[in-house]
Design an enzyme around this catalytic site. Sequence first.
Site, PDB file in Angstrom:
ATOM      1  N   TYR A 151       0.829  -1.205   0.000  1.00 18.53           N
ATOM      2  CA  TYR A 151       0.000   0.000   0.000  1.00 18.53           C
ATOM      3  C   TYR A 151       0.863   1.255   0.000  1.00 18.53           C
ATOM      4  O   TYR A 151       1.900   1.291   0.652  1.00 18.53           O
ATOM      5  CB  TYR A 151      -0.899   0.052   1.238  1.00 18.53           C
ATOM      6  N   TRP A 177       1.502   5.544  -1.665  1.00 18.83           N
ATOM      7  CA  TRP A 177       1.620   6.407  -2.821  1.00 18.83           C
ATOM      8  C   TRP A 177       2.773   5.916  -3.669  1.00 18.83           C
ATOM      9  O   TRP A 177       3.602   5.128  -3.237  1.00 18.83           O
ATOM     10  CB  TRP A 177       1.801   7.858  -2.374  1.00 18.83           C
TER      11      TRP A 177
HETATM   12  N1  MGD Z   1      -1.232   9.085  12.146  1.00 24.41           N
HETATM   13  C1  MGD Z   1      -1.520   9.205  10.854  1.00 24.41           C
HETATM   14  N2  MGD Z   1      -1.055   8.296   9.992  1.00 24.41           N
HETATM   15  C2  MGD Z   1      -1.376   8.396   8.682  1.00 24.41           C
HETATM   16  C3  MGD Z   1      -2.177   9.456   8.214  1.00 24.41           C
HETATM   17  C4  MGD Z   1      -2.650  10.411   9.146  1.00 24.41           C
HETATM   18  O1  MGD Z   1      -3.366  11.371   8.799  1.00 24.41           O
HETATM   19  N3  MGD Z   1      -2.292  10.255  10.459  1.00 24.41           N
HETATM   20  N4  MGD Z   1      -2.506   9.510   6.884  1.00 24.41           N
HETATM   21  C5  MGD Z   1      -2.599   8.244   6.197  1.00 24.41           C
HETATM   22  C6  MGD Z   1      -2.807   8.436   4.763  1.00 24.41           C
HETATM   23  S1  MGD Z   1      -4.237   9.271   4.308  1.00 24.41           S
HETATM   24  C7  MGD Z   1      -1.989   7.931   3.819  1.00 24.41           C
HETATM   25  S2  MGD Z   1      -2.439   8.044   2.163  1.00 24.41           S
HETATM   26  C8  MGD Z   1      -0.745   7.239   4.189  1.00 24.41           C
HETATM   27  C9  MGD Z   1       0.428   7.580   3.273  1.00 24.41           C
HETATM   28  O2  MGD Z   1       1.382   6.605   3.358  1.00 24.41           O
HETATM   29  P1  MGD Z   1       2.370   6.286   2.132  1.00 24.41           P
HETATM   30  O3  MGD Z   1       1.646   6.380   0.851  1.00 24.41           O
HETATM   31  O4  MGD Z   1       3.040   5.007   2.443  1.00 24.41           O
HETATM   32  O5  MGD Z   1       3.376   7.518   2.261  1.00 24.41           O
HETATM   33  P2  MGD Z   1       4.429   8.144   1.268  1.00 24.41           P
HETATM   34  O6  MGD Z   1       5.357   8.904   2.131  1.00 24.41           O
HETATM   35  O7  MGD Z   1       3.737   8.920   0.207  1.00 24.41           O
HETATM   36  O8  MGD Z   1       5.189   6.893   0.674  1.00 24.41           O
HETATM   37  C10 MGD Z   1       5.332   6.662  -0.669  1.00 24.41           C
HETATM   38  C11 MGD Z   1       6.656   5.952  -0.893  1.00 24.41           C
HETATM   39  O9  MGD Z   1       6.694   5.510  -2.247  1.00 24.41           O
HETATM   40  C12 MGD Z   1       7.971   5.840  -2.784  1.00 24.41           C
HETATM   41  N5  MGD Z   1       7.837   5.997  -4.249  1.00 24.41           N
HETATM   42  C13 MGD Z   1       7.352   7.057  -4.929  1.00 24.41           C
HETATM   43  N6  MGD Z   1       7.431   6.852  -6.248  1.00 24.41           N
HETATM   44  C14 MGD Z   1       7.993   5.640  -6.424  1.00 24.41           C
HETATM   45  C15 MGD Z   1       8.334   4.884  -7.576  1.00 24.41           C
HETATM   46  O10 MGD Z   1       8.142   5.294  -8.714  1.00 24.41           O
HETATM   47  N7  MGD Z   1       8.879   3.651  -7.361  1.00 24.41           N
HETATM   48  C16 MGD Z   1       9.099   3.154  -6.118  1.00 24.41           C
HETATM   49  N8  MGD Z   1       9.601   1.936  -6.013  1.00 24.41           N
HETATM   50  N9  MGD Z   1       8.806   3.864  -5.011  1.00 24.41           N
HETATM   51  C17 MGD Z   1       8.253   5.088  -5.158  1.00 24.41           C
HETATM   52  C18 MGD Z   1       8.352   7.126  -2.083  1.00 24.41           C
HETATM   53  O11 MGD Z   1       9.753   7.352  -2.152  1.00 24.41           O
HETATM   54  C19 MGD Z   1       7.844   6.869  -0.669  1.00 24.41           C
HETATM   55  O12 MGD Z   1       8.804   6.232   0.130  1.00 24.41           O
HETATM   56  O13 MGD Z   1      -0.380   7.564   5.542  1.00 24.41           O
HETATM   57  C20 MGD Z   1      -1.410   7.304   6.461  1.00 24.41           C
HETATM   58  N10 MGD Z   1      -0.921   7.432   7.817  1.00 24.41           N
HETATM   59  N1  MGD Z   2       0.250  19.079   1.631  1.00 27.84           N
HETATM   60  C1  MGD Z   2      -0.262  17.841   1.613  1.00 27.84           C
HETATM   61  N2  MGD Z   2      -1.476  17.625   1.066  1.00 27.84           N
HETATM   62  C2  MGD Z   2      -2.024  16.380   1.092  1.00 27.84           C
HETATM   63  C3  MGD Z   2      -1.334  15.276   1.633  1.00 27.84           C
HETATM   64  C4  MGD Z   2      -0.040  15.526   2.193  1.00 27.84           C
HETATM   65  O1  MGD Z   2       0.619  14.610   2.715  1.00 27.84           O
HETATM   66  N3  MGD Z   2       0.459  16.802   2.162  1.00 27.84           N
HETATM   67  N4  MGD Z   2      -1.908  14.024   1.623  1.00 27.84           N
HETATM   68  C5  MGD Z   2      -3.041  13.774   0.738  1.00 27.84           C
HETATM   69  C6  MGD Z   2      -3.793  12.591   1.178  1.00 27.84           C
HETATM   70  S1  MGD Z   2      -3.181  11.062   0.819  1.00 27.84           S
HETATM   71  C7  MGD Z   2      -4.977  12.668   1.822  1.00 27.84           C
HETATM   72  S2  MGD Z   2      -5.798  11.246   2.251  1.00 27.84           S
HETATM   73  C8  MGD Z   2      -5.594  13.962   2.161  1.00 27.84           C
HETATM   74  C9  MGD Z   2      -5.981  13.991   3.630  1.00 27.84           C
HETATM   75  O2  MGD Z   2      -6.997  14.874   3.837  1.00 27.84           O
HETATM   76  P1  MGD Z   2      -7.573  15.028   5.321  1.00 27.84           P
HETATM   77  O3  MGD Z   2      -7.658  13.726   5.975  1.00 27.84           O
HETATM   78  O4  MGD Z   2      -8.822  15.839   5.234  1.00 27.84           O
HETATM   79  O5  MGD Z   2      -6.388  15.905   5.949  1.00 27.84           O
HETATM   80  P2  MGD Z   2      -5.726  16.076   7.369  1.00 27.84           P
HETATM   81  O6  MGD Z   2      -4.611  17.009   7.115  1.00 27.84           O
HETATM   82  O7  MGD Z   2      -5.433  14.793   8.042  1.00 27.84           O
HETATM   83  O8  MGD Z   2      -6.841  16.823   8.245  1.00 27.84           O
HETATM   84  C10 MGD Z   2      -7.603  17.912   7.760  1.00 27.84           C
HETATM   85  C11 MGD Z   2      -8.075  18.778   8.911  1.00 27.84           C
HETATM   86  O9  MGD Z   2      -8.858  18.019   9.837  1.00 27.84           O
HETATM   87  C12 MGD Z   2      -8.639  18.527  11.124  1.00 27.84           C
HETATM   88  N5  MGD Z   2      -9.077  17.561  12.135  1.00 27.84           N
HETATM   89  C13 MGD Z   2      -8.383  16.560  12.689  1.00 27.84           C
HETATM   90  N6  MGD Z   2      -9.131  15.872  13.559  1.00 27.84           N
HETATM   91  C14 MGD Z   2     -10.349  16.467  13.568  1.00 27.84           C
HETATM   92  C15 MGD Z   2     -11.563  16.223  14.267  1.00 27.84           C
HETATM   93  O10 MGD Z   2     -11.692  15.307  15.058  1.00 27.84           O
HETATM   94  N7  MGD Z   2     -12.618  17.042  13.991  1.00 27.84           N
HETATM   95  C16 MGD Z   2     -12.534  18.081  13.119  1.00 27.84           C
HETATM   96  N8  MGD Z   2     -13.612  18.825  12.936  1.00 27.84           N
HETATM   97  N9  MGD Z   2     -11.391  18.345  12.450  1.00 27.84           N
HETATM   98  C17 MGD Z   2     -10.322  17.542  12.668  1.00 27.84           C
HETATM   99  C18 MGD Z   2      -7.167  18.817  11.142  1.00 27.84           C
HETATM  100  O11 MGD Z   2      -6.822  19.745  12.150  1.00 27.84           O
HETATM  101  C19 MGD Z   2      -6.920  19.343   9.728  1.00 27.84           C
HETATM  102  O12 MGD Z   2      -6.960  20.747   9.680  1.00 27.84           O
HETATM  103  O13 MGD Z   2      -4.675  15.041   1.940  1.00 27.84           O
HETATM  104  C20 MGD Z   2      -3.982  14.970   0.691  1.00 27.84           C
HETATM  105  N10 MGD Z   2      -3.259  16.199   0.551  1.00 27.84           N
HETATM  106 MO    MO Z   3      -4.329   9.438   1.958  1.00 26.45          MO
END
Ligand code: MGD
Ligand code: MGD
Ligand code: MO
Length: 823
Positions: A156, A158
Amino acid sequence: MSKHHNGDPASRYTRRDFIKASMAAGLLASPAPAWLSSVAMAAEEPSREVLTGSHWGVFRASVTNGRAVAIKAWEKDPRPSAQLPGVLDSIYSPTRIRYPMVRRAYLEQGPGADPAGRGEGDFVRIGWDQALDLVARELQRVRQAHGPSGIYAGSYGWRSPGKLHNCLTLLHRFMNLTGGYVGYSGDYSAGAALVILPYVVGSIEVYEQCTAWPVVAEHTQLMVFWGCDPMNNSQIGHVVPDHGAYPGIEGLKARGIKTLCIDPAKTQTCEYLGAEWIAPRPQTDVAMMLGIAHTLYAEKLHDQAFLDRYTTGFDKFLPYLLGQQDGTPKTAEWAAGICGIPADTLRDLARRFSRQRTMLALGYSTQRQHHGEQVHWMLITLASMLGQIGLPGGGYGLSYHYASGGSPTADSPSVPSIGDAADRLPADAWKGKQAMRSIPVSRISEMLLNPGKTYDFNGTKGIYPDIKLIYWAGGNPFSHQQDRNELVRAWRKPETIIVQDFQWTASARHADIVLPATTSYERNDIEQVGDFGLNHILAMHKVVEPVFEARSDFDIFSALAQRLGQGDAFTEQKSEMDWLRAFYEAARIGARAKGLEMPIFDSFWNSAQPLAFPLGKGKDFVSRQDFRADPLLNALGTPSGRIEIYSATIEKMGYDDCPPHPTWMEPFERLDGPTAKYPLHVDTVHPRYRLHSQLCGTVLREKYAIAGREPCLMHPEDAARRGLKDGDVVRVFNDRGQMLAGLAITDAIRPGVVRINEGGWYDPVDPRTPGSLCRYGDVNTLTSGISTSRLAQANCGHSVLAQVEKFEGPIPAVQVFESPRTH
Ligand SMILES: Nc1nc2c(c(=O)[nH]1)N[C@H]1C(S)=C(S)[C@@H](COP(=O)(O)OP(=O)(O)OC[C@H]3O[C@@H](n4cnc5c(=O)[nH]c(N)nc54)[C@H](O)[C@@H]3O)O[C@H]1N2
Ligand SMILES: Nc1nc2c(c(=O)[nH]1)N[C@H]1C(S)=C(S)[C@@H](COP(=O)(O)OP(=O)(O)OC[C@H]3O[C@@H](n4cnc5c(=O)[nH]c(N)nc54)[C@H](O)[C@@H]3O)O[C@H]1N2
Ligand SMILES: [Mo]
């Protein structure tokens, strides 16, 4: 009191802690650092400009003597991401993986050797042939002994955009062609919503288009950003972003539309719009929504005609709302006691929402919480009571914050991509296996620790497989997975772990075999621009030759498939450019069917601009307008064809943690809640200067790191109570783990809440000891591995309490941004 807001300490901390001089290597237009001399340099050539793009947008790279020296955003990007300088640096960062590597103990003793030593960083460089032989042999061994259920290749995470070089699809393609693997279902982003929404509205909706921004600007009177920060989160796209949310939001500002942010922190969106800010306790949104819903009902502000015509089950929800069964009416006072917002404010919100055209824009964080399924369900119930769903500018939207949801969809053909060859998995590959072919994605630690265990998921029961080998290509489990220390223990179970990436992430450091992949700037590809806008097709040109010994994922898997007798099946005997040409030609045929003529491939490829498509009716799009116009003809995909406020299907599952109508249930821990052991909630949001963990190893750290560590934002009252001051190195801890952080004091956060971005690289003082202090600031050392419920089994990354104290004693140096020890 500090002046800085919106979670960005940069304004005050710029260069406070100088990151090592070598980190400056990628600063715009910087000279090549000395260590780069080992990179094969092309002969003297005039500087050239290459059009390409990635998760951060379309851009042009300047290349001199084979080296990318500067990048500038595409002229038509309405708002280039502040992360672009890190993109350039990511190509040459010292955290790049340069050669194939094997962990010493593994190389010397074979599979299963000293698994507790994973993460210590004792690697040996080997050649590509040796590495590929090793991987192919090991895959064969495990397949023969255990079949596909012995291999976890869900991988899993990105990856980089591109229709061909999608490392995840390529890994699955390779695995399917060579005998199968265990995969995953769902995701970390919206895992709870993805499973519940089909029961409520008949589709997953979180990745579907919202009412277009121009419609919102014209018709909406009150725009509510509920845990929703598009100014931050639309910087990036899953494909190449069009950044269409920014002109959308500017449109609201220009028209002076009233905006309101409901968020424990003052977001960038809130700052930019000068919006009203209401800061509830985290994890209490369902209670807050119920309090508003109760007021609507009590004051007869709800739209009974809408409920009757377009929904089912309100009659079954109403006794709960009124407390007729449990004796607790969900009044504004009741809700106020939970969410910490005064009852009068909640009543006022009910009146304001119902009196005017209101759009409720909900982000994802609120459902990455214990019982997260309830939040989206309750929001849709609230919107149904308001009766504005399907009206221009009214109702609700679930993707306004993500990859520019609401950016008007252009009239463009779809562009195909390489497939995962699932249809070519031999029919008998899984014969005789009881274990599941895929697990709910957040359950990886639980799976590794509990082979053979039965689990619930979305009305079914599954059995966890016994994993012997893990293959990860794209994605960073040592960043994304909750409860780092549980993962550290679980990660010791398999005999072999292979990680393919371009940077030394904590996951790569915890592997046995590490294969260096190229970045997307070292290969050719094709991609669409705008996840929702779909307004251009981009030729993603190779900017530079592969750095050091990196190979593209396509080449790596082709070579492995070759060794396992499936080389031609994998490549279909097509080169990189053959594939791109084929994708483009298919799109051209699709365009013709729409009455659009696309240029021939060579003109497209050699053009200095992305190929633009016209904006048709997309700018007038109103979500659920057709359903509202004719709910029979345009019935939803639910059993009743309507919005289901009560679900008989969920009722039949009989899960006590997911009742058949939206319900407030105490999470296992929450701020000031009945079981709270620690006094602070940790808001683990998505970073302003990273995409998760991506770019953490670049110069961008200079913009945000405090004392060289991940920032921890804290309210002045909480800091004073602890005797903490700005810039202190603090220890953040709970029973699950501990990490260091740099303190940033700000009044842009609710007291009792601290904010630490997800994605900080995990850097344990002692990798052999679970629970060891993380020196840099991986917030998932603190989170819990519990799942949302038995329905979705999604992650709860936003359910976390902790304590913060000043770190005493010698401060350990951060080491994770240097290459691991190699020989
Ligand atoms: N506590 C907490 N945990 C969270 C979240 C949160 O809000 N709070 N957010 C969650 C969410 S929404 C998400 S989506 C996940 C994200 O979790 P991940 O998607 O695992 O995070 P990334 O850091 O984007 O990791 C992508 C990896 O893919 C590698 N990569 C990119 N391009 C390529 C390629 O072309 N080839 C290969 N082989 N590798 C590549 C990058 O170098 C990087 O190491 O984290 C989750 N974890
Ligand atoms: N710059 C940047 N943009 C991204 C990403 C990134 O890594 N960096 N990741 C991308 C990905 S994979 C995803 S899934 C999306 C994630 O999108 P989201 O999950 O919506 O993003 P978050 O940044 O986790 O949180 C958004 C807001 O929710 C608020 N929040 C947290 N807990 C609560 C709660 O209990 N109640 C309320 N009302 N608000 C709360 C936080 O303070 C924050 O301002 O973003 C995408 N966009
Ligand atoms: Mo995500």
